[in-house]
Write an enzyme that holds these catalytic residues in place. Structure first.
Site, PDB file in Angstrom:
ATOM      1  N   SER A 124       0.836  -1.197   0.000  1.00  0.00           N
ATOM      2  CA  SER A 124       0.000   0.000   0.000  1.00  0.00           C
ATOM      3  C   SER A 124       0.866   1.240   0.000  1.00  0.00           C
ATOM      4  CB  SER A 124      -0.868   0.015   1.254  1.00  0.00           C
ATOM      5  OG  SER A 124      -1.441   1.297   1.422  1.00  0.00           O
ATOM      6  N   MET A 125       0.385   2.260  -0.691  1.00  0.00           N
ATOM      7  CA  MET A 125       1.024   3.568  -0.570  1.00  0.00           C
ATOM      8  C   MET A 125       0.028   4.534   0.041  1.00  0.00           C
ATOM      9  SD  MET A 125       1.432   6.761  -1.838  1.00  0.00           S
ATOM     10  CE  MET A 125       1.339   7.092  -3.581  1.00  0.00           C
ATOM     11  N   ARG A 126      -1.072   4.820  -0.688  1.00  0.00           N
ATOM     12  CA  ARG A 126      -2.060   5.791  -0.224  1.00  0.00           C
ATOM     13  C   ARG A 126      -2.651   5.438   1.136  1.00  0.00           C
ATOM     14  NH1 ARG A 126      -1.474   6.322  -5.375  1.00  0.00           N
ATOM     15  NH2 ARG A 126      -1.170   4.111  -5.150  1.00  0.00           N
ATOM     16  N   THR A 127      -3.036   4.182   1.323  1.00  0.00           N
ATOM     17  CA  THR A 127      -3.709   3.813   2.582  1.00  0.00           C
ATOM     18  C   THR A 127      -2.776   4.031   3.753  1.00  0.00           C
ATOM     19  OG1 THR A 127      -4.984   2.205   1.335  1.00  0.00           O
ATOM     20  CG2 THR A 127      -5.014   1.990   3.735  1.00  0.00           C
ATOM     21  N   ARG A 164      -0.559 -23.653   6.258  1.00  0.00           N
ATOM     22  CA  ARG A 164      -0.995 -25.000   6.666  1.00  0.00           C
ATOM     23  C   ARG A 164      -2.325 -25.376   6.007  1.00  0.00           C
ATOM     24  NH1 ARG A 164      -0.125 -23.403  12.463  1.00  0.00           N
ATOM     25  NH2 ARG A 164       2.101 -23.224  12.609  1.00  0.00           N
ATOM     26  N   GLN A 193     -11.892   3.932   0.722  1.00  0.00           N
ATOM     27  CA  GLN A 193     -11.709   4.546  -0.597  1.00  0.00           C
ATOM     28  C   GLN A 193     -13.017   5.187  -1.066  1.00  0.00           C
ATOM     29  OE1 GLN A 193      -8.821   4.580  -2.808  1.00  0.00           O
ATOM     30  NE2 GLN A 193     -10.157   6.125  -3.674  1.00  0.00           N
ATOM     31  N   SER A 229      -6.232  -6.801 -10.063  1.00  0.00           N
ATOM     32  CA  SER A 229      -6.005  -6.307  -8.700  1.00  0.00           C
ATOM     33  C   SER A 229      -4.848  -7.058  -8.053  1.00  0.00           C
ATOM     34  CB  SER A 229      -7.267  -6.515  -7.862  1.00  0.00           C
ATOM     35  OG  SER A 229      -8.242  -5.575  -8.220  1.00  0.00           O
ATOM     36  N   MET A 230      -4.471  -6.594  -6.854  1.00  0.00           N
ATOM     37  CA  MET A 230      -3.441  -7.304  -6.096  1.00  0.00           C
ATOM     38  C   MET A 230      -3.909  -8.746  -5.895  1.00  0.00           C
ATOM     39  SD  MET A 230      -2.330  -4.512  -3.249  1.00  0.00           S
ATOM     40  CE  MET A 230      -3.908  -3.670  -3.046  1.00  0.00           C
ATOM     41  N   HIS A 251     -13.499  -2.023  -0.268  1.00  0.00           N
ATOM     42  CA  HIS A 251     -12.543  -0.967   0.082  1.00  0.00           C
ATOM     43  C   HIS A 251     -13.349   0.254   0.564  1.00  0.00           C
ATOM     44  CE1 HIS A 251      -8.875   1.115   0.349  1.00  0.00           C
ATOM     45  NE2 HIS A 251      -8.497   1.186  -0.910  1.00  0.00           N
ATOM     46  N   ARG A 294      -8.408  10.754   0.769  1.00  0.00           N
ATOM     47  CA  ARG A 294      -8.322   9.538   1.602  1.00  0.00           C
ATOM     48  C   ARG A 294      -8.077   9.949   3.048  1.00  0.00           C
ATOM     49  NH1 ARG A 294      -6.985   4.580  -0.395  1.00  0.00           N
ATOM     50  NH2 ARG A 294      -7.346   3.924   1.744  1.00  0.00           N
ATOM     51  N   CYS A 297      -9.060   5.145  -8.251  1.00  0.00           N
ATOM     52  CA  CYS A 297      -8.602   5.000  -6.853  1.00  0.00           C
ATOM     53  C   CYS A 297      -7.078   5.006  -6.758  1.00  0.00           C
ATOM     54  CB  CYS A 297      -9.180   3.731  -6.244  1.00  0.00           C
ATOM     55  SG  CYS A 297      -8.777   2.252  -7.187  1.00  0.00           S
ATOM     56  N   LEU A 298      -6.402   4.709  -7.867  1.00  0.00           N
ATOM     57  CA  LEU A 298      -4.947   4.604  -7.918  1.00  0.00           C
ATOM     58  C   LEU A 298      -4.456   3.461  -6.996  1.00  0.00           C
ATOM     59  CD1 LEU A 298      -3.888   8.385  -7.818  1.00  0.00           C
ATOM     60  CD2 LEU A 298      -4.284   6.968  -9.850  1.00  0.00           C
ATOM     61  N   ASP A 356     -10.320   1.550 -12.511  1.00  0.00           N
ATOM     62  CA  ASP A 356      -9.371   0.893 -11.589  1.00  0.00           C
ATOM     63  C   ASP A 356      -8.588  -0.117 -12.419  1.00  0.00           C
ATOM     64  OD1 ASP A 356      -8.040  -0.100  -9.354  1.00  0.00           O
ATOM     65  OD2 ASP A 356      -9.744  -1.253  -8.595  1.00  0.00           O
ATOM     66  N   ASN A 390     -13.288  -5.211  -5.865  1.00  0.00           N
ATOM     67  CA  ASN A 390     -13.548  -4.696  -4.503  1.00  0.00           C
ATOM     68  C   ASN A 390     -14.092  -3.252  -4.497  1.00  0.00           C
ATOM     69  OD1 ASN A 390     -11.028  -3.885  -5.432  1.00  0.00           O
ATOM     70  ND2 ASN A 390      -9.868  -4.617  -3.678  1.00  0.00           N
TER      71      ASN A 390
HETATM   72  N1   CP Z   1      -6.128   3.461  -3.392  1.00  0.00           N
HETATM   73  C1   CP Z   1      -5.384   2.758  -2.548  1.00  0.00           C
HETATM   74  O1   CP Z   1      -5.874   2.103  -1.600  1.00  0.00           O
HETATM   75  O2   CP Z   1      -4.031   2.843  -2.769  1.00  0.00           O
HETATM   76  P1   CP Z   1      -2.894   1.991  -2.092  1.00  0.00           P
HETATM   77  O3   CP Z   1      -3.082   0.600  -2.571  1.00  0.00           O
HETATM   78  O4   CP Z   1      -1.601   2.585  -2.542  1.00  0.00           O
HETATM   79  O5   CP Z   1      -3.068   2.080  -0.587  1.00  0.00           O
HETATM   80  N1  NVA Z   2      -8.732  -3.136  -7.027  1.00  0.00           N
HETATM   81  C1  NVA Z   2      -7.434  -2.691  -6.548  1.00  0.00           C
HETATM   82  C2  NVA Z   2      -7.589  -1.508  -5.653  1.00  0.00           C
HETATM   83  C3  NVA Z   2      -6.304  -0.957  -5.128  1.00  0.00           C
HETATM   84  C4  NVA Z   2      -6.498   0.226  -4.257  1.00  0.00           C
HETATM   85  C5  NVA Z   2      -6.749  -3.836  -5.822  1.00  0.00           C
HETATM   86  O1  NVA Z   2      -7.386  -4.494  -4.986  1.00  0.00           O
HETATM   87  O2  NVA Z   2      -5.568  -4.063  -6.090  1.00  0.00           O
END
Ligand code: CP
Ligand code: NVA
Length: 322
Positions: A57-60, A118, A151, A244-245, A148, A308, A280-281, A240, A179
């Site tokens: 995470s950066m923004r959060t 496990r 956000q 996603s991650m 989220h 945020r 949302c970046l 978005d 999300n």
């Molecule tokens: N938008 C957002 O949650 O960014 P990060 O993943 O950088 O926290």
């Molecule tokens: N949908 C993205 C949002 C990131 C803020 C993710 O979950 O990676």
């Protein structure tokens, strides 16, 4: 927790419409105070917040840490390698140990679904609910694979600042039904606006969540595959990442599947002159959105990122009953 006036924030519809607007008004007030340079409002003085992150995470991280500090508190970042919740020790033990060794104030969690240990899926969207049960302090959801909420609170604040109101606006999300979309749907189940998710076939948001939001009968909700038709008359076009991650290995395949869903200058032109662009970046420029759209004068992605912090400050104040 409830008896002590403490509240969790796990889903956007954990709060009713009136409370959401109260929090957004508080966000505007505290934002104005912070922006004026005023530094004597310190409601979190003497308080510590544990920020548990299992995903990058950066923004959060930056927004929670900065916001909590600006209002007098101390935020502790516990990253995936530091704490290894559910891996080095059980989630509930880590949670109880954190709470007893800190001054019992606050937990923020940014969870993942993909960490397995496990053979048991230990860190997932359900565990955040478990954790909220164990915790005697407020738990705030900083993102899960399912939703989220922080956000979307920042997004609502940004829309209100730029358009004057969220109610009655047309918000068109373009891309993966992920999300972010789930939180938009949950918001649409309590506040009336027109929400459209335009996604390729097979990438629709969770059917149960969509059905529940539609059944609430509060907002006009549409899940469609025709993106050009969808954006017409939009107040906001929102995008978005397509992967996603936790889905990064699908990135190549998704790039093919999402052809036609890039938000580019042509699509913004179809949307019309009043449409703002939001994201949302982090963004993959040149993939789900073009440089030109992010840089355009109607793009509000950076005020959105700034918000945020302001939205979350108000959420934290509310969660702590302050
Ligand atoms: N938008 C957002 O949650 O960014 P990060 O993943 O950088 O926290
Ligand atoms: N949908 C993205 C949002 C990131 C803020 C993710 O979950 O990676």
């Amino acid at each position: 927790k409830v008896e002590l006036g403490l509240k969790d924030f796990l889903h956007i519809n954990d709060f009713d419409k009136e409370t959401i607007f109260k929090i957004l008004d508080r966000a505007k007030e505290v934002k104005a105070l912070i922006k004026s340079g005023e530094r004597t409002y310190l409601p979190f003085k003497g308080k510590t917040m544990a920020m548990i992150f299992a995903k990058p995470s950066m923004r959060t991280r930056v927004s929670f840490e900065t916001g909590f500090h600006l209002l007098g508190g101390h935020a502790l970042y516990l990253g995936p390698d530091d704490i290894q919740m559910g891996k080095r020790e059980e989630t509930r033990d880590a949670c109880l140990a954190i709470m007893t060794s800190l001054w019992h104030e606050f937990l923020l969690i940014r969870y993942a679904d993909e960490l397995l240990h496990r053979g048991i899926q230990l860190l997932n969207a359900h565990d955040i609910l478990d954790l909220a049960n164990y915790a005697t302090v407020p738990v705030i959801n900083g993102l899960t694979d399912f939703n989220h909420p922080c956000q979307i609170m920042a997004d609502a604040l940004t829309i209100i600042e730029h358009i004057g109101q969220l109610e009655g606006t047309k918000v068109v999300y373009v891309g993966d039904g992920n999300n972010i979309v789930h939180s938009w749907l949950l918001l649409a189940s309590i506040i009336p606006f027109h929400f459209v998710c335009a996604c390729p076939r097979g990438f629709e948001p969770d059917a149960r969540t969509t059905k529940k939001a539609m059944k609430a009968g509060v907002s006009k909700i549409e899940i469609v595959n025709d993106v050009k038709e969808a954006v017409k008359g939009a107040d906001v076009v929102y995008s978005d990442v397509w992967a996603s991650m936790g889905q990064k290995e699908e990135a190549e395949y998704r790039r093919t599947a999402f052809q036609g869903f890039q938000v580019d200058e042509k699509l913004m032109k179809i949307a019309g002159p009043k449409a703002y662009f939001m994201h949302c970046l982090p963004a993959e420029r040149g993939v789900e959105v073009t440089d030109g759209v992010i840089e355009a004068s109607n793009s509000i992605v950076f005020p959105q990122a700034e918000n945020r912090m302001h939205a979350q400050n108000a959420i934290m104040l509310h969660a702590l009953g302050l």
